[in-house]
Design a protein around this motif. Structure first.
Motif, PDB file in Angstrom:
ATOM      1  N   MET A   1       0.843  -1.129  -0.032  1.00 10.33           N
ATOM      2  CA  MET A   1       0.016  -0.112  -0.053  1.00 10.33           C
ATOM      3  C   MET A   1       1.040   1.285   0.085  1.00 10.33           C
ATOM      4  SD  MET A   1      -2.959   0.967   2.729  1.00 10.33           S
ATOM      5  CE  MET A   1      -4.216  -0.381   2.206  1.00 10.33           C
ATOM      6  N   SER A   2       0.593   2.339  -0.841  1.00  9.21           N
ATOM      7  CA  SER A   2       1.390   3.338  -1.258  1.00  9.21           C
ATOM      8  C   SER A   2       1.256   4.467   0.313  1.00  9.21           C
ATOM      9  CB  SER A   2       1.094   4.019  -2.155  1.00  9.21           C
ATOM     10  OG  SER A   2      -0.033   4.685  -2.449  1.00  9.21           O
ATOM     11  N   ARG A   3       1.978   5.430   0.534  1.00  6.86           N
ATOM     12  CA  ARG A   3       1.953   6.267   1.392  1.00  6.86           C
ATOM     13  C   ARG A   3       0.839   7.286   1.243  1.00  6.86           C
ATOM     14  NH1 ARG A   3       7.513   9.122   1.507  1.00  6.86           N
ATOM     15  NH2 ARG A   3       7.999   8.077  -0.352  1.00  6.86           N
ATOM     16  N   GLN A   4       0.483   7.481  -0.244  1.00  5.23           N
ATOM     17  CA  GLN A   4      -0.759   8.323  -0.459  1.00  5.23           C
ATOM     18  C   GLN A   4      -1.946   7.476   0.253  1.00  5.23           C
ATOM     19  OE1 GLN A   4       1.447   7.305  -2.935  1.00  5.23           O
ATOM     20  NE2 GLN A   4       2.291   9.266  -3.284  1.00  5.23           N
ATOM     21  N   ARG A   5      -2.181   6.427   0.049  1.00  6.31           N
ATOM     22  CA  ARG A   5      -3.264   5.587   0.632  1.00  6.31           C
ATOM     23  C   ARG A   5      -3.116   5.582   2.102  1.00  6.31           C
ATOM     24  NH1 ARG A   5      -6.245   2.670  -3.560  1.00  6.31           N
ATOM     25  NH2 ARG A   5      -6.040   4.086  -5.279  1.00  6.31           N
ATOM     26  N   ILE A   6      -2.246   5.354   2.721  1.00  2.00           N
ATOM     27  CA  ILE A   6      -2.260   5.088   4.152  1.00  2.00           C
ATOM     28  C   ILE A   6      -2.314   6.749   4.590  1.00  2.00           C
ATOM     29  CG2 ILE A   6      -0.545   5.086   6.146  1.00  2.00           C
ATOM     30  CD1 ILE A   6       0.980   3.046   4.354  1.00  2.00           C
ATOM     31  N   GLY A   7      -1.973   7.709   4.083  1.00  2.00           N
ATOM     32  CA  GLY A   7      -2.217   9.018   4.576  1.00  2.00           C
ATOM     33  C   GLY A   7      -3.634   9.519   4.402  1.00  2.00           C
ATOM     34  N   ALA A   8      -4.302   8.979   3.338  1.00  2.00           N
ATOM     35  CA  ALA A   8      -5.967   9.106   2.943  1.00  2.00           C
ATOM     36  C   ALA A   8      -6.528   8.290   4.210  1.00  2.00           C
ATOM     37  CB  ALA A   8      -6.271   8.785   1.512  1.00  2.00           C
ATOM     38  N   ILE A   9      -6.090   7.052   4.484  1.00  2.00           N
ATOM     39  CA  ILE A   9      -6.959   6.183   5.480  1.00  2.00           C
ATOM     40  C   ILE A   9      -6.877   7.098   6.792  1.00  2.00           C
ATOM     41  CG2 ILE A   9      -6.858   4.227   6.906  1.00  2.00           C
ATOM     42  CD1 ILE A   9      -5.961   2.885   4.063  1.00  2.00           C
ATOM     43  N   VAL A  10      -5.806   7.814   7.028  1.00  2.00           N
ATOM     44  CA  VAL A  10      -5.785   8.677   8.484  1.00  2.00           C
ATOM     45  C   VAL A  10      -6.444   9.833   8.362  1.00  2.00           C
ATOM     46  CG1 VAL A  10      -4.062  10.069   9.748  1.00  2.00           C
ATOM     47  CG2 VAL A  10      -3.442   7.571   9.048  1.00  2.00           C
ATOM     48  N   LEU A  11      -6.298  10.393   7.348  1.00  2.45           N
ATOM     49  CA  LEU A  11      -7.092  11.756   6.982  1.00  2.45           C
ATOM     50  C   LEU A  11      -8.737  11.755   7.094  1.00  2.45           C
ATOM     51  CD1 LEU A  11      -4.659  13.920   4.806  1.00  2.45           C
ATOM     52  CD2 LEU A  11      -5.313  14.160   7.240  1.00  2.45           C
ATOM     53  N   LEU A  12      -9.080  10.729   6.342  1.00  2.00           N
ATOM     54  CA  LEU A  12     -10.638  10.801   6.139  1.00  2.00           C
ATOM     55  C   LEU A  12     -11.454  10.431   7.360  1.00  2.00           C
ATOM     56  CD1 LEU A  12     -10.683   8.845   2.797  1.00  2.00           C
ATOM     57  CD2 LEU A  12     -11.075  11.348   3.145  1.00  2.00           C
ATOM     58  N   PRO A  13     -11.130   9.743   8.434  1.00  3.75           N
ATOM     59  CA  PRO A  13     -11.721   9.492   9.610  1.00  3.75           C
ATOM     60  C   PRO A  13     -11.547  10.862  10.509  1.00  3.75           C
ATOM     61  CG  PRO A  13     -10.313   7.517   9.313  1.00  3.75           C
ATOM     62  CD  PRO A  13      -9.997   8.371   8.177  1.00  3.75           C
ATOM     63  N   VAL A  14     -10.445  11.437  10.313  1.00  3.14           N
ATOM     64  CA  VAL A  14     -10.157  12.610  11.168  1.00  3.14           C
ATOM     65  C   VAL A  14     -11.037  13.685  10.568  1.00  3.14           C
ATOM     66  CG1 VAL A  14      -8.580  14.664  11.625  1.00  3.14           C
ATOM     67  CG2 VAL A  14      -7.870  12.276  11.820  1.00  3.14           C
ATOM     68  N   ALA A  15     -11.392  13.630   9.440  1.00  2.59           N
ATOM     69  CA  ALA A  15     -12.261  14.857   8.740  1.00  2.59           C
ATOM     70  C   ALA A  15     -13.689  14.351   9.159  1.00  2.59           C
ATOM     71  CB  ALA A  15     -12.070  14.804   7.133  1.00  2.59           C
ATOM     72  N   PHE A  16     -13.845  12.830   9.198  1.00  5.12           N
ATOM     73  CA  PHE A  16     -15.438  12.711   9.564  1.00  5.12           C
ATOM     74  C   PHE A  16     -15.834  13.094  10.999  1.00  5.12           C
ATOM     75  CE2 PHE A  16     -18.271   9.666  11.447  1.00  5.12           C
ATOM     76  CZ  PHE A  16     -19.313   9.889  10.623  1.00  5.12           C
ATOM     77  N   LEU A  17     -14.754  12.996  11.848  1.00  4.15           N
ATOM     78  CA  LEU A  17     -14.966  13.206  13.269  1.00  4.15           C
ATOM     79  C   LEU A  17     -15.130  14.790  13.435  1.00  4.15           C
ATOM     80  CD1 LEU A  17     -12.483  10.821  14.846  1.00  4.15           C
ATOM     81  CD2 LEU A  17     -14.810  10.803  14.926  1.00  4.15           C
ATOM     82  N   ALA A  18     -14.236  15.366  12.582  1.00  2.00           N
ATOM     83  CA  ALA A  18     -14.377  16.795  12.882  1.00  2.00           C
ATOM     84  C   ALA A  18     -15.515  17.600  12.327  1.00  2.00           C
ATOM     85  CB  ALA A  18     -13.102  17.490  12.013  1.00  2.00           C
ATOM     86  N   LEU A  19     -16.048  16.810  11.265  1.00  2.00           N
ATOM     87  CA  LEU A  19     -17.105  17.262  10.879  1.00  2.00           C
ATOM     88  C   LEU A  19     -18.547  16.817  11.369  1.00  2.00           C
ATOM     89  CD1 LEU A  19     -16.489  17.303   6.900  1.00  2.00           C
ATOM     90  CD2 LEU A  19     -16.482  19.166   8.432  1.00  2.00           C
ATOM     91  N   SER A  20     -18.478  15.927  12.180  1.00  2.00           N
ATOM     92  CA  SER A  20     -19.461  15.461  12.836  1.00  2.00           C
ATOM     93  C   SER A  20     -19.510  15.780  14.463  1.00  2.00           C
ATOM     94  CB  SER A  20     -19.877  13.880  12.775  1.00  2.00           C
ATOM     95  OG  SER A  20     -18.645  13.071  13.388  1.00  2.00           O
ATOM     96  N   ALA A  21     -18.440  16.313  14.825  1.00  2.00           N
ATOM     97  CA  ALA A  21     -18.169  16.600  16.115  1.00  2.00           C
ATOM     98  C   ALA A  21     -19.290  17.544  16.801  1.00  2.00           C
ATOM     99  CB  ALA A  21     -17.062  17.208  16.556  1.00  2.00           C
ATOM    100  N   ARG A  22     -19.628  18.496  15.947  1.00  2.76           N
ATOM    101  CA  ARG A  22     -20.437  19.614  16.231  1.00  2.76           C
ATOM    102  C   ARG A  22     -22.018  18.854  16.614  1.00  2.76           C
ATOM    103  NH1 ARG A  22     -23.593  22.498  18.378  1.00  2.76           N
ATOM    104  NH2 ARG A  22     -24.258  24.461  17.753  1.00  2.76           N
TER     105      ARG A  22
END
Length: 63
Positions: free
Chosen positions: A1-22
């Motif tokens: 798995m490439s570094r880009q995919r690993i970075g995306a796997i980390v960033l997408l849940p962070v984005a979901f949590l940030a957007l749903s936190a409110r």
């Protein structure tokens, strides 16, 4: 798995949590509007960067 995919796997849940936190966490109702806006901006930035990294082709891969 490439570094880009690993970075995306980390960033997408962070984005979901940030957007749903409110809506999810009630204690966030007491934070100032500027902090709340900053959380949304960080969430959107993480989502956009995560999608970009996920869709980015690895070097040397020609379609």
């Amino acid at each position: 798995m490439s570094r880009q995919r690993i970075g995306a796997i980390v960033l997408l849940p962070v984005a979901f949590l940030a957007l749903s936190a409110r809506r999810t966490f009630g204690f966030l109702d007491h934070i100032p509007g500027l902090v709340e806006a900053a959380i949304v901006v960080v969430g959107v930035a993480c989502a956009l960067l995560g999608v970009r990294l996920w869709l980015q082709m690895p070097p040397g891969d020609k379609r």
